[in-house]
Design an enzyme around this catalytic site. Structure first.
Site, PDB file in Angstrom:
ATOM      1  CG  HIS A  66      -5.707   1.988   5.388  1.00  0.00           C
ATOM      2  ND1 HIS A  66      -5.233   2.883   6.321  1.00  0.00           N
ATOM      3  CD2 HIS A  66      -4.704   1.087   5.191  1.00  0.00           C
ATOM      4  CE1 HIS A  66      -3.994   2.540   6.662  1.00  0.00           C
ATOM      5  NE2 HIS A  66      -3.647   1.447   5.988  1.00  0.00           N
ATOM      6  N   GLY A 112       3.030   2.169  10.889  1.00  0.00           N
ATOM      7  CA  GLY A 112       4.040   3.214  10.758  1.00  0.00           C
ATOM      8  C   GLY A 112       4.796   3.516  12.044  1.00  0.00           C
ATOM      9  CB  SER A 159       5.517  -2.025  12.020  1.00  0.00           C
ATOM     10  OG  SER A 159       5.179  -0.681  12.327  1.00  0.00           O
ATOM     11  CD  GLU A 166      -2.584   5.422   6.996  1.00  0.00           C
ATOM     12  OE1 GLU A 166      -2.560   5.483   5.757  1.00  0.00           O
ATOM     13  OE2 GLU A 166      -1.686   4.877   7.672  1.00  0.00           O
ATOM     14  CD  GLU A 202      -3.214  -2.344   7.398  1.00  0.00           C
ATOM     15  OE1 GLU A 202      -2.199  -2.655   6.783  1.00  0.00           O
ATOM     16  OE2 GLU A 202      -3.771  -1.230   7.286  1.00  0.00           O
ATOM     17  CG  ASN A 260      -1.701   1.234   1.425  1.00  0.00           C
ATOM     18  OD1 ASN A 260      -1.745   2.082   0.518  1.00  0.00           O
ATOM     19  ND2 ASN A 260      -2.346   1.380   2.579  1.00  0.00           N
ATOM     20  CE  LYS A 318      -0.009   3.106   4.884  1.00  0.00           C
ATOM     21  NZ  LYS A 318       0.147   3.165   6.325  1.00  0.00           N
TER      22      LYS A 318
HETATM   23  P1  13P Z   1       3.302   0.323   7.623  1.00  0.00           P
HETATM   24  O1  13P Z   1       3.765  -0.973   7.009  1.00  0.00           O
HETATM   25  O2  13P Z   1       4.031   1.526   7.133  1.00  0.00           O
HETATM   26  O3  13P Z   1       3.245   0.211   9.132  1.00  0.00           O
HETATM   27  O4  13P Z   1       1.779   0.548   7.143  1.00  0.00           O
HETATM   28  C1  13P Z   1       0.869  -0.497   7.239  1.00  0.00           C
HETATM   29  C2  13P Z   1      -0.351  -0.136   6.510  1.00  0.00           C
HETATM   30  O5  13P Z   1      -1.109   0.731   6.922  1.00  0.00           O
HETATM   31  C3  13P Z   1      -0.628  -0.827   5.248  1.00  0.00           C
HETATM   32  O6  13P Z   1      -1.915  -0.576   4.787  1.00  0.00           O
END
Ligand code: 13P
Length: 253
Positions: A93, A170, A209, A95, A164, A10, A12
């Site tokens: 997601h 992150g 992560s 976010e 997640e 992803n 982002k």
């Molecule tokens: P990270 O791997 O940067 O922690 O992000 C995970 C994520 O949100 C994937 O959709």
């Protein structure tokens, strides 16, 4: 688990055309590592260009609007991302749930629109740190699954769930392997309750992560069918490190 591990990047809100070389290198890696199903979800602006680089890997969107079209300035429909070359989309997601106030009901509308347009789905769920500390993680994830997943046994083959935990995204922090396995078993039971026998075949990805050096451990947890990777998917070197870890898993996992 009979299906191949599924490793999805992803991107982002990262990536301009300068990153197409990474996409190409990831795709070439996927061609060598056929024991693993590999995909990338770049920003909308790169879907078409990444699709042109992709001989083997899947290409997806990170979100879609529930409507087929209309007066929704700045939004993008499922049919549009399909037309640009996507074969799946992520919905729900954390976010988007946080930044755009997306409820489970909204995520469900998006999921239905994506399926209607012929896209497969990755539906994300996961608790916040506060919810985990309060002992509510499983209840929160249950509610997200009941509220966000479209029902109908025939849909199960088009759906992947990504667990997640919000506090692991992150941050460089991950749950223990036991905690991952416990939550994935909980999600599996819920999927079987929703989809019947077909729920046993839905892949459940872990995200948060995931890096080349912890991927083998996380991917070997019970009921983990792959990974949804953020930061470590932005270069071919680190993303393929995770794909290699998935390819090296024992065959019967
Ligand atoms: P990270 O791997 O940067 O922690 O992000 C995970 C994520 O949100 C994937 O959709």
């Amino acid at each position: 688990m009979s299906k191949r591990p599924y490793i999805v990047g992803n991107w982002k809100m990262h990536g301009t055309r300068a990153m197409l070389a990474e996409a190409r290198a990831i795709d070439r890696g996927a061609e060598r590592l056929t024991k693993v199903e590999v995909a990338i979800a770049p920003p909308f602006t790169l879907i078409h260009a990444v699709r042109k680089e992709a001989e083997l890997m899947g290409v997806g969107a990170q979100d879609v609007h529930p409507a087929e079209g209309g007066a929704h300035t700045g939004d993008v429909s499922a049919a549009m991302v399909k037309d640009a070359g996507a074969d799946f989309t992520i919905v729900g997601h954390s976010e988007r749930r946080a930044d755009h106030g997306e409820s489970n009901a909204r995520v469900l509308e998006k999921a239905k629109a994506a399926l209607a347009a012929g896209l497969n789905l990755i539906v994300c769920v996961g608790e916040t740190e506060e919810e985990r500390d309060a002992g509510k993680a499983e209840a929160v994830v249950s509610r997200q699954l009941s509220g966000s997943l479209p029902t109908g046994e025939e849909l199960a083959e088009k759906i992947t769930v990504a667990y997640e935990p919000v506090w692991a995204i992150g941050t460089g922090r991950t749950p223990t392997v036991d905690d991952v396995a416990a939550m994935h078993r909980h999600i599996r039971a819920k999927l079987v309750a929703i989809y019947g026998e077909a729920g046993a075949g839905v892949r459940i990805l872990y995200g948060g992560s995931v890096k080349p050096d912890n991927a083998a451990e996380l991917l070997s947890a019970d009921e983990v069918g792959g990974a949804l990777v953020g930061g470590a998917s932005l270069t071919a070197e680190s993303f393929l490190g995770i794909v290699i870890a998935a390819a090296d898993l024992p065959r019967d996992h």
